[in-house]
Design an enzyme around this catalytic site. Structure first.
Site, PDB file in Angstrom:
ATOM      1  N   ASP A 155       0.870  -1.174   0.000  1.00  0.00           N
ATOM      2  CA  ASP A 155       0.000   0.000   0.000  1.00  0.00           C
ATOM      3  C   ASP A 155       0.909   1.227   0.000  1.00  0.00           C
ATOM      4  O   ASP A 155       1.507   1.572   1.027  1.00  0.00           O
ATOM      5  CB  ASP A 155      -0.902   0.006   1.243  1.00  0.00           C
ATOM      6  CG  ASP A 155      -2.187  -0.764   1.023  1.00  0.00           C
ATOM      7  OD1 ASP A 155      -2.205  -1.633   0.145  1.00  0.00           O
ATOM      8  OD2 ASP A 155      -3.160  -0.512   1.759  1.00  0.00           O
ATOM      9  N   LYS A 175      -7.033   4.066  -3.236  1.00  0.00           N
ATOM     10  CA  LYS A 175      -7.528   3.879  -1.875  1.00  0.00           C
ATOM     11  C   LYS A 175      -8.076   5.197  -1.361  1.00  0.00           C
ATOM     12  O   LYS A 175      -7.508   6.263  -1.607  1.00  0.00           O
ATOM     13  CB  LYS A 175      -6.354   3.388  -1.014  1.00  0.00           C
ATOM     14  CG  LYS A 175      -6.660   3.033   0.419  1.00  0.00           C
ATOM     15  CD  LYS A 175      -5.400   2.474   1.061  1.00  0.00           C
ATOM     16  CE  LYS A 175      -5.588   2.203   2.552  1.00  0.00           C
ATOM     17  NZ  LYS A 175      -4.357   1.644   3.162  1.00  0.00           N
ATOM     18  N   LYS A 211     -10.039   0.436  -2.890  1.00  0.00           N
ATOM     19  CA  LYS A 211      -9.974   0.029  -1.491  1.00  0.00           C
ATOM     20  C   LYS A 211     -10.423   1.167  -0.580  1.00  0.00           C
ATOM     21  O   LYS A 211      -9.698   2.138  -0.395  1.00  0.00           O
ATOM     22  CB  LYS A 211      -8.546  -0.386  -1.118  1.00  0.00           C
ATOM     23  CG  LYS A 211      -8.395  -0.797   0.352  1.00  0.00           C
ATOM     24  CD  LYS A 211      -6.974  -1.246   0.647  1.00  0.00           C
ATOM     25  CE  LYS A 211      -6.776  -1.540   2.128  1.00  0.00           C
ATOM     26  NZ  LYS A 211      -5.395  -2.002   2.429  1.00  0.00           N
TER      27      LYS A 211
END
Length: 275
Positions: A155, A175, A211
């Protein structure tokens, strides 16, 4: 996330033409939040599906090898075995999509998952999480070390100053937030992001994952997010390769709701020991 997007030539003229109808976005978000969730057997099925999208996360300053080990065990066995048997789902190998830890805890997670005999991916929040305000050389080294220790997904915290000055970066997933902000995953922001993913797919043929992370704590929240993905992007995105939910406490409520569905009563604290 694991790299798979080979990228496409950046068309800034297309980006500069993007406009957001803010009132329409807010109305759409209200529709999603106001909708009644599915009931009974369908709800249990969707909740089990939601489990398979969770990046089961611990990102605390006091993380230790022991709590990472407990996290990994729960990722492997997210729902009590007798509850799965009651739903005839005990042989479906239901696990979370990944475990997510700091780079320094990747070795602990890899070791624990290997001991549990499973191949759940280990994700790590490298690159100066959560601010991303460290030197590029340091960020790249952090990624290298995490991968060397066994992380298969990263990430990446982007340098937001680059975005604010129009220096865009590409990705395999986008995200909503780090989960460490005052405001994290919200439906209005998600709708804008999802439609950008959809437009990008129509334009290039490349599928980008999504996400939401931060503040997603209840089973009801999870069902709303799954419904939003299905409606905005379609069933193609309802798989862990393209959709994840970053959460640390969501799994507890999902298991409580499944317990209630199976037994007809709500679980006492000792009924569902958590990691």
């Amino acid at each position: 996330m694991a790299a798979h997007n080979l990228g496409t030539e950046l068309d800034l003229s297309w980006i500069s033409k993007v406009q957001v109808n803010h009132p329409a976005v807010l109305r759409r978000a209200q529709q999603v939040q106001a909708r009644r969730t599915v009931k009974k057997e369908w709800q249990a099925a969707w909740l089990l599906k939601a489990v398979t999208f969770i990046d089961f996360t611990t990102l605390s300053g006091d993380d230790t090898s022991s709590n990472v080990q407990r996290l990994c065990y729960k990722a492997k066995y997210p729902i009590r075995e007798d509850l799965l048997k009651a739903l005839n789902m005990h042989d479906k190998d239901i696990t979370t999509a990944a475990v997510c830890v700091y780079p320094a805890r990747v070795c602990d997670a890899v070791r624990a998952l290997k001991a549990a005999g499973c191949n759940i991916p280990v994700a790590s929040v490298a690159t100066g999480f959560p601010a991303g305000q460290t030197h590029l050389k340091t960020r790249l080294e952090e990624i290298r070390l995490a991968v060397e220790d066994g992380a298969t997904e990263i990430d990446v915290v982007i340098n937001r100053s680059l975005v604010l000055t129009g220096q865009w970066e590409g990705s395999d997933f986008i995200k909503t937030s780090t989960g460490k902000e005052t405001v994290n995953a919200t439906f209005p922001v998600a709708i804008v992001m999802l439609r950008a993913i959809r437009d990008f797919f129509w334009k290039t043929g490349n599928k980008i994952g999504f996400k939401p992370a931060g503040g997603i704590r209840s089973a009801k929240d999870a069902l709303a997010w799954l419904s939003l993905i299905k409606e905005e992007l379609g069933d193609e995105w309802l798989k862990p390769e393209l959709f994840r939910i970053g959460a640390s406490t969501l799994l507890s409520d999902i298991e409580r709701q499944i317990y209630h569905h199976v037994t007809g009563r709500y679980a006492a604290y000792h009924d569902l020991p958590m990691s």
